[in-house]
Write a protein that holds these residues in place. Structure first.
Motif, short mmCIF file in Angstrom:
data_model
loop_
_atom_site.label_atom_id
_atom_site.label_comp_id
_atom_site.label_asym_id
_atom_site.label_seq_id
_atom_site.Cartn_x
_atom_site.Cartn_y
_atom_site.Cartn_z
N LEU A 5 38.70 -3.29 16.36
CA LEU A 5 37.54 -2.41 16.26
C LEU A 5 38.05 -0.97 16.26
N GLN A 6 37.57 -0.19 15.32
CA GLN A 6 37.97 1.22 15.29
C GLN A 6 36.74 2.10 15.46
N PHE A 7 36.78 2.91 16.52
CA PHE A 7 35.65 3.81 16.77
C PHE A 7 35.92 5.13 16.05
N ILE A 8 34.95 5.58 15.28
CA ILE A 8 35.08 6.88 14.61
C ILE A 8 33.99 7.81 15.16
N PRO A 9 34.37 8.83 15.92
CA PRO A 9 33.35 9.76 16.40
C PRO A 9 32.79 10.59 15.25
N TYR A 10 31.55 11.01 15.40
CA TYR A 10 30.89 11.77 14.32
C TYR A 10 31.70 13.01 13.94
N LEU A 11 32.36 13.59 14.96
CA LEU A 11 33.18 14.80 14.73
C LEU A 11 34.19 14.60 13.60
N GLU A 12 34.70 13.37 13.49
CA GLU A 12 35.75 13.09 12.49
C GLU A 12 35.22 13.07 11.05
N ILE A 13 33.92 12.86 10.90
CA ILE A 13 33.37 12.83 9.52
C ILE A 13 32.50 14.04 9.23
N LEU A 24 33.23 1.19 13.98
CA LEU A 24 32.03 1.59 14.72
C LEU A 24 31.93 3.10 14.58
N LEU A 25 31.00 3.54 13.76
CA LEU A 25 30.85 4.97 13.51
C LEU A 25 29.73 5.53 14.38
N GLU A 26 30.04 6.61 15.10
CA GLU A 26 29.00 7.26 15.89
C GLU A 26 28.00 7.91 14.92
N GLY A 27 26.72 7.59 15.09
CA GLY A 27 25.70 8.17 14.21
C GLY A 27 25.60 7.37 12.91
N VAL A 43 23.14 -0.67 10.64
CA VAL A 43 22.92 0.62 11.30
C VAL A 43 21.92 0.39 12.43
N ILE A 44 22.33 0.75 13.63
CA ILE A 44 21.41 0.66 14.76
C ILE A 44 20.90 2.07 14.99
N TYR A 45 19.60 2.20 14.98
CA TYR A 45 19.04 3.53 15.05
C TYR A 45 17.83 3.52 15.97
N PRO A 46 17.75 4.49 16.89
CA PRO A 46 16.59 4.49 17.79
C PRO A 46 15.29 4.66 17.02
N GLU A 47 14.30 3.84 17.34
CA GLU A 47 13.00 3.91 16.66
C GLU A 47 12.32 5.24 16.97
N ARG A 52 23.75 12.19 14.50
CA ARG A 52 24.70 11.60 15.44
C ARG A 52 24.07 10.47 16.24
N GLN A 53 22.80 10.27 16.05
CA GLN A 53 22.13 9.22 16.82
C GLN A 53 22.48 7.86 16.25
N GLY A 54 22.43 6.86 17.09
CA GLY A 54 22.64 5.49 16.63
C GLY A 54 24.10 5.17 16.37
N LEU A 55 24.32 4.05 15.74
CA LEU A 55 25.66 3.54 15.51
C LEU A 55 25.70 2.80 14.17
N THR A 56 26.76 3.05 13.40
CA THR A 56 26.92 2.33 12.13
C THR A 56 28.09 1.35 12.27
N ILE A 57 27.84 0.12 11.92
CA ILE A 57 28.92 -0.89 11.98
C ILE A 57 29.24 -1.32 10.56
N VAL A 58 30.51 -1.20 10.20
CA VAL A 58 30.96 -1.65 8.87
C VAL A 58 32.18 -2.54 9.06
N GLY A 59 32.11 -3.72 8.48
CA GLY A 59 33.25 -4.63 8.60
C GLY A 59 33.57 -5.27 7.28
N PRO A 60 34.81 -5.73 7.12
CA PRO A 60 35.16 -6.41 5.87
C PRO A 60 34.48 -7.77 5.77
#
Lengths: 210, 138
Positions: free
Chosen positions: B5-13, B36-39, B68-72, B94-102
């Motif tokens: 699992l690789q976490f990417i903080p929003y700051l990096e993108i 796991l991308l922040e936001g 994408v998990i995003y607060p309602e 920056r809210q929520g979390l994006t999950i991308v996998g192969p």
């Protein structure tokens, strides 16, 4: 002479205007949701012919299909549009999945290649649509990211959307779940194959595009 | 085989262009990592991610699974919603979390408003059979 020129110019402008006014209604959604079955149902209902082939193997539609000048009439009103059937949008395409359905390796690879191109074309065409019908399989999980991404994109582009929950003739369909997944949109449950609830569908289409 | 699992903080993108953001995600995914991308990406970037994925599919890379998990925001009060919208415009989403996998690793991501389930592909592991004890003759 001047009058003739005036008439000619008026006719040219009228034609251009009419052509521009021709609505483009797109059928979008994940593979095997029933987009082509719905396109066929609409075309059968109003012009008496089918639009494309359907199959239970995913990605049967791999090219954009357009049926021009489909005229729907209801309560004395009419709606003329170009109907665009698009290949299903997916995030993964594996040729081995086609082989599991009995296709040969070379046929599966060719189909996978065409399917990837189809998805790209569908996305490219999004911007050109006036109205989009997002066709979902009501027996499947409506919260898939493909559904949410398509609908989110259409909202961002201010394109009117009607969510169509298809296959409600099947016992395992859950149209309430589709409605609760997209509370901000009009959701119509239909069976394109059996022609169930089509009146309600055409009514919603008139409200959205009329 | 373990999952990475690789976490990417929003700051990096944050400072990257749309193409840069998509490239960063896809490069990690192509290394068989679950990102796991922040936001979240912008809506048009999400579509562009699908399009780019399709352009790069081959016999080795079968695509991605995305969620994408995003607060309602539906139940939020108007001012809170407006404030959130304004912050997103200024600082990015920056809210929520994006999950991308192969796709070769992640079979399916099931999303419910309240939970997320990630199913990985079956990895066939040959269990070692216990060696048969040699029968003592005689």
């Amino acid at each position: 002479m001047i009058n003739l020129v005036k008439k000619f110019i008026k006719k040219v402008f009228k034609d251009i205007f009419r052509k521009r006014k021709q609505l483009k209604i797109g059928l979008y959604g994940p593979p095997n949701g029933g987009k082509t079955t719905l396109a066929n149902r609409i075309c059968q209902d109003w012009i008496g012919e089918e639009m494309g082939l359907v199959s239970n193997i995913e990605h049967e539609t791999r090219e954009i299909q357009v049926k021009e000048s489909v005229k729907v009439e209801k309560d004395g009103k009419s709606l003329m549009f170009n109907l665009v059937d698009t290949p299903g949008i997916a995030t993964r395409i594996d040729y081995e999945d086609f082989m599991k359905k009995g296709l040969s390796e070379s046929e599966s690879k060719r189909r996978a290649k065409e399917a990837t191109r189809g998805v790209i074309d569908s996305i490219k065409w999004l911007d050109t649509m006036d109205v989009v019908l997002v066709v979902l399989d009501a027996t499947k999980d409506p919260y898939s990211q493909v559904n949410i991404t398509i609908i989110g994109n259409l909202a961002a582009r201010n394109i009117p959307v009607l969510v169509v929950g298809n296959k409600i003739d099947l016992k395992r369909s859950k149209i309430k779940k589709v409605k609760s997944a997209f509370p901000q949109y009009e959701v119509i449950g239909i069976s394109a194959k059996k022609g169930k609830n089509m009146d309600e569908f055409y009514e919603a289409l008139f409200v959205l595009a009329g | 085989m373990g999952l990475t699992l690789q976490f990417i903080p929003y700051l990096e993108i944050e400072g990257l262009s749309s193409i840069g953001r998509i490239r960063k995600l896809l490069n990690a995914v192509k290394e068989n990592k679950i990102v796991l991308l922040e936001g979240r990406l912008r809506k048009e970037e999400e579509t562009e991610l699908i399009k780019t994925t399709m352009e790069e599919i081959n016999s080795e890379f079968k695509g991605i699974e995305l969620a994408v998990i995003y607060p309602e925001s539906q139940n939020m009060a108007f001012f809170r919603k407006a404030k959130q919208h304004f912050i997103n415009m200024l600082l990015g989403d920056r809210q929520g979390l994006t999950i991308v996998g192969p796709a070769s690793v992640v079979k399916e991501i099931k999303k419910d408003p309240n939970k997320i389930q990630l199913f990985t592909t079956d990895v066939k592991v040959k269990a070692k059979r216990p060696s048969k004890k040699k029968k003592n003759k005689g």
